[in-house]
Scaffold this active site. Structure first.
Site, PDB file in Angstrom:
ATOM      1  N   ASP A 152      -2.888   4.665  -2.394  1.00 36.44           N
ATOM      2  CA  ASP A 152      -3.915   5.302  -1.570  1.00 36.44           C
ATOM      3  C   ASP A 152      -4.236   6.708  -2.095  1.00 36.44           C
ATOM      4  O   ASP A 152      -3.330   7.504  -2.324  1.00 36.44           O
ATOM      5  CB  ASP A 152      -3.371   5.394  -0.138  1.00 36.44           C
ATOM      6  N   ASP A 163       0.867  -1.173   0.000  1.00 37.04           N
ATOM      7  CA  ASP A 163       0.000   0.000   0.000  1.00 37.04           C
ATOM      8  C   ASP A 163       0.909   1.230   0.000  1.00 37.04           C
ATOM      9  O   ASP A 163       1.746   1.396   0.892  1.00 37.04           O
ATOM     10  CB  ASP A 163      -0.876  -0.018   1.264  1.00 37.04           C
ATOM     11  N   HIS A 221     -11.159  -2.705   3.186  1.00 38.64           N
ATOM     12  CA  HIS A 221     -11.071  -2.385   4.622  1.00 38.64           C
ATOM     13  C   HIS A 221     -11.844  -1.122   5.007  1.00 38.64           C
ATOM     14  O   HIS A 221     -11.868  -0.758   6.180  1.00 38.64           O
ATOM     15  CB  HIS A 221      -9.598  -2.221   5.000  1.00 38.64           C
ATOM     16  N   ASP A 222     -12.411  -0.438   4.029  1.00 35.43           N
ATOM     17  CA  ASP A 222     -13.194   0.779   4.309  1.00 35.43           C
ATOM     18  C   ASP A 222     -14.694   0.544   4.151  1.00 35.43           C
ATOM     19  O   ASP A 222     -15.486   1.476   4.313  1.00 35.43           O
ATOM     20  CB  ASP A 222     -12.821   1.900   3.324  1.00 35.43           C
ATOM     21  N   GLU A 280      -6.339   4.159  -5.876  1.00 33.86           N
ATOM     22  CA  GLU A 280      -7.618   4.358  -5.185  1.00 33.86           C
ATOM     23  C   GLU A 280      -8.118   5.753  -5.533  1.00 33.86           C
ATOM     24  O   GLU A 280      -7.455   6.745  -5.235  1.00 33.86           O
ATOM     25  CB  GLU A 280      -7.431   4.224  -3.679  1.00 33.86           C
TER      26      GLU A 280
HETATM   27  O1  TEU Z   1      -9.329   5.969   1.761  1.00 32.52           O
HETATM   28  C1  TEU Z   1      -9.597   7.144   1.044  1.00 32.52           C
HETATM   29  C2  TEU Z   1     -10.920   7.653   1.114  1.00 32.52           C
HETATM   30  O2  TEU Z   1     -11.312   8.409   0.256  1.00 32.52           O
HETATM   31  C3  TEU Z   1     -11.752   7.248   2.257  1.00 32.52           C
HETATM   32  O3  TEU Z   1     -12.074   8.324   3.044  1.00 32.52           O
HETATM   33  C4  TEU Z   1     -12.933   6.626   1.730  1.00 32.52           C
HETATM   34  O4  TEU Z   1     -13.785   7.567   1.163  1.00 32.52           O
HETATM   35  C5  TEU Z   1     -13.666   5.951   2.827  1.00 32.52           C
HETATM   36  O5  TEU Z   1     -12.786   5.358   3.710  1.00 32.52           O
HETATM   37  C6  TEU Z   1     -14.556   4.897   2.230  1.00 32.52           C
HETATM   38  O6  TEU Z   1     -15.347   4.377   3.231  1.00 32.52           O
HETATM   39  C7  TEU Z   1      -7.987   5.649   1.918  1.00 32.52           C
HETATM   40  C8  TEU Z   1      -7.839   4.409   2.748  1.00 32.52           C
HETATM   41  O7  TEU Z   1      -8.404   3.330   2.067  1.00 32.52           O
HETATM   42  C9  TEU Z   1      -8.427   4.645   4.092  1.00 32.52           C
HETATM   43  O8  TEU Z   1      -8.384   3.497   4.901  1.00 32.52           O
HETATM   44  C10 TEU Z   1      -7.643   5.754   4.745  1.00 32.52           C
HETATM   45  O9  TEU Z   1      -8.241   6.091   5.967  1.00 32.52           O
HETATM   46  C11 TEU Z   1      -7.576   6.994   3.857  1.00 32.52           C
HETATM   47  O10 TEU Z   1      -7.248   6.695   2.518  1.00 32.52           O
HETATM   48  C12 TEU Z   1      -6.495   7.924   4.339  1.00 32.52           C
HETATM   49  O11 TEU Z   1      -5.245   7.405   4.052  1.00 32.52           O
END
Ligand code: TEU
Ligand code: CA
Length: 558
Positions: A199, A97, A326-327, A254
């Site tokens: 990311d 990542d 994971h989000d 992403e």
């Molecule tokens: O997520 C980016 C992001 O845009 C998130 O806010 C997303 O909209 C949300 O988590 C979706 O539910 C990335 C990573 O995947 C996330 O885990 C991190 O917290 C974020 O970047 C900051 O690095």
């Protein structure tokens, strides 16, 4: 031109929650090494590892304080080298990542940058004077805080953070910053990693004049200025020239707030940027995340979105396809049915719909055994900073605490972060100690040991889906075939065709709990995959059981 990652299947690991080898309650690298055979047997050939670098863990590792060191919680660099080697020996590549839009505020670069206005690293981050009235330099919002700017008393300036105030944004306009990131990338590539998941990579270009946001009703205010702009594409092409072109790797960006046209810009091979992106349209279908507003899931809209991406990128770029990460909440709870009766069958249906599409599929840990959302009973049980932010937002809007909790019980990122369920013993075999986040108590029935031992499980269904994608017989049509959506307005069934050089597959999936009848054109050939026992006898009248999914080869070709 064919690429190795065209027919790959990626398994995503969130290391904290995967497997704890030393009883401290936190998953770690040695824990992953112990489970490599499990992943190899599933058939995945790439692992995307969420961040394992040194970090104060404000955002569980997405706030990095040293890109070249492993967090002691996760292990050592030696463990990392061993993980890469052990994975490679099973034909699995490790994708790291790359969190490069921001660092931790505890990264030495930021500590220096903050130390004084004339520090040589001042310009490595984005510092601006207040407006005349002392307020923020502009009206941008942050994903995790009301404002994207934090004031620094000592220097009298604000710094920008699109995420938490402990995640200051790097200034990509500064060539020294870009070179430092490229050097770090080479360090990992030279270790033999198989690529990067990048990311929030579409946010690295910040327009020099930092204009105010004008769009407030969709997403984080300011996105029209910092998402997917020319600067971002320019930096990615430079990154490709400086680093990526020398390695045969998978890169996936992403990228929230993207259209299919953006998708083509990022992934068309001639543009020499990255392999593919994660688009966000389908995971935004049932909520407006930034404002914590729920919306009903609409299958017709889902089909429209997925079909548009399948078609618009066909031979003009490359798709990633995913249900979860994971989000996101758990796939079966969100899009299927997680009750006892339909959990297994609907999870298999969802897997089928996704894995028969073109693009590179991603499986999030636990999805392959149908892990479900956990019911949290109070806000204190959540760990994620975004859950806390959304809860506060809802409180400020006057929403009742129970309703706010209901929202989080549907969408919180913590659902994905609840530890992996390995077996039916205490803490599901995830740890011998106290898990950093309590488990879902359904691990007695939902666990990997059960799934591996049961040929009818979701795990084995996913294994077959992956096997099909890699097979000589169906691989080409699944990976490279043309996609055609059937019956776009059917609000219960998702049906589509895949065609390649005379080979045709029909995919039919019932998203409803009802038994439905449907008709399709063409002559029924082999039933390649079915999540029920009974095969249909012709296409002119098919009875679909609740959540039934069929993959059917059509006779005659196109
Ligand atoms: O997520 C980016 C992001 O845009 C998130 O806010 C997303 O909209 C949300 O988590 C979706 O539910 C990335 C990573 O995947 C996330 O885990 C991190 O917290 C974020 O970047 C900051 O690095
Ligand atoms: Ca541990």
């Amino acid at each position: 031109m064919r690429k190795w990652w065209h027919n790959s299947v990626v398994y995503q690991i969130y290391p904290r929650s995967f497997n704890d080898s030393n009883g401290d309650g936190v998953g770690d690298l040695r824990g992953i090494i112990q489970k490599l055979d499990y992943i190899a047997q599933l058939g995945a050939d790439v692992i995307w590892l969420s961040p394992v670098y040194q970090s104060p863990m404000d955002d569980n590792g997405y706030d990095i304080s040293d890109y070249l060191a492993i967090s002691p919680e996760f292990g050592t660099m030696q463990d990392m080298d061993e993980l890469i080697a052990q994975a490679n020996s099973r034909g699995i590549k490790i994708v790291m990542d790359l969190v490069a839009n921001h660092t931790s505020d505890e990264h030495p670069w930021f500590i220096e940058s903050q130390s004084s206005k004339d520090n040589p690293k001042r310009d490595w981050y984005i510092w601006k004077d207040p407006k005349e009235d002392g307020s923020e330099p502009n009206n941008w919002e942050s994903f995790f805080k009301p404002k994207a700017w934090t004031y620094d008393e000592d220097s009298g300036q604000y710094y920008l953070h699109l995420f938490s105030n402990k995640q200051p944004d790097l200034n990509w306009a500064n060539p020294e910053v870009r070179e430092a990131i490229y050097q770090m990338m080479r360090f990992w590539l030279d270790k033999g990693v198989g690529g990067f998941r990048m990311d929030t990579i579409n946010m690295i270009g910040k327009p020099a004049d930092f204009p105010d946001a004008t769009i407030f009703d969709s997403g984080v205010a300011g996105w029209e200025h910092w998402a997917n702009n020319d600067l971002c594409h320019q930096y990615l092409r430079e990154m490709n020239q400086q680093v990526l072109k020398d390695y045969d790797v998978l890169t996936v960006g992403e990228t929230p707030f993207t259209t299919t046209l953006d998708g083509r810009y990022y992934s068309h091979p001639d543009r020499k940027e990255i392999s593919m992106i994660f688009q966000f349209e389908h995971v935004s279908i049932d909520r407006e995340e930034h404002n914590a507003v729920a919306k009903p899931f609409d299958l017709v809209q889902y089909k429209e979105i997925m079909s548009r991406w399948q078609n618009d990128l066909y031979q003009k770029g490359w798709n990633s396809v995913y249900w979860s990460n994971h989000d996101q909440p758990r796939t079966v709870s969100r899009y299927g049915n997680d009750n006892d009766q339909y959990r297994v069958i609907s999870a298999k249906m969802l897997g089928t719909v996704l894995h028969l599409m073109s693009g590179t599929p991603y499986v999030y840990q636990g999805e392959e055994i149908g892990m479900t959302n956990k019911q949290f009973t109070s806000i204190d049980e959540f760990n994620d900073l975004m859950a806390k932010f959304h809860y506060q937002k809802l409180m400020d809007k006057g929403v009742k605490p129970q309703e706010a909790l209901d929202f989080l019980n549907r969408y919180s990122r913590d659902h994905a972060r609840v530890p992996m369920q390995w077996q039916d013993s205490e803490n599901a075999g995830f740890t011998d100690g106290k898990p950093w986040l309590p488990l879902n108590d359904n691990y007695a029935t939902i666990n990997a040991q059960q799934a591996v031992g049961d040929q009818q499980s979701i795990y084995h269904h996913y294994r077959k889906l992956i096997e099909l994608r890699k097979s000589g017989e169906y691989g080409d049509v699944i990976v490279y075939g043309r996609y055609t959506l059937l019956d776009p307005d059917d609000s219960e069934v998702y049906a589509y065709l895949r065609c390649f050089h005379g080979k045709q597959l029909l995919i039919v999936a019932n998203f409803s709990e009802a038994v439905v009848e449907r008709q399709y054109q063409g002559e029924l050939g082999l039933v390649v995959l079915n999540n029920y026992d009974l095969d249909p006898s012709n296409l002119s009248s098919i009875t679909l059981q609740p959540y039934q999914a069929l993959v059917i080869e059509l006779k005659g070709g196109d």
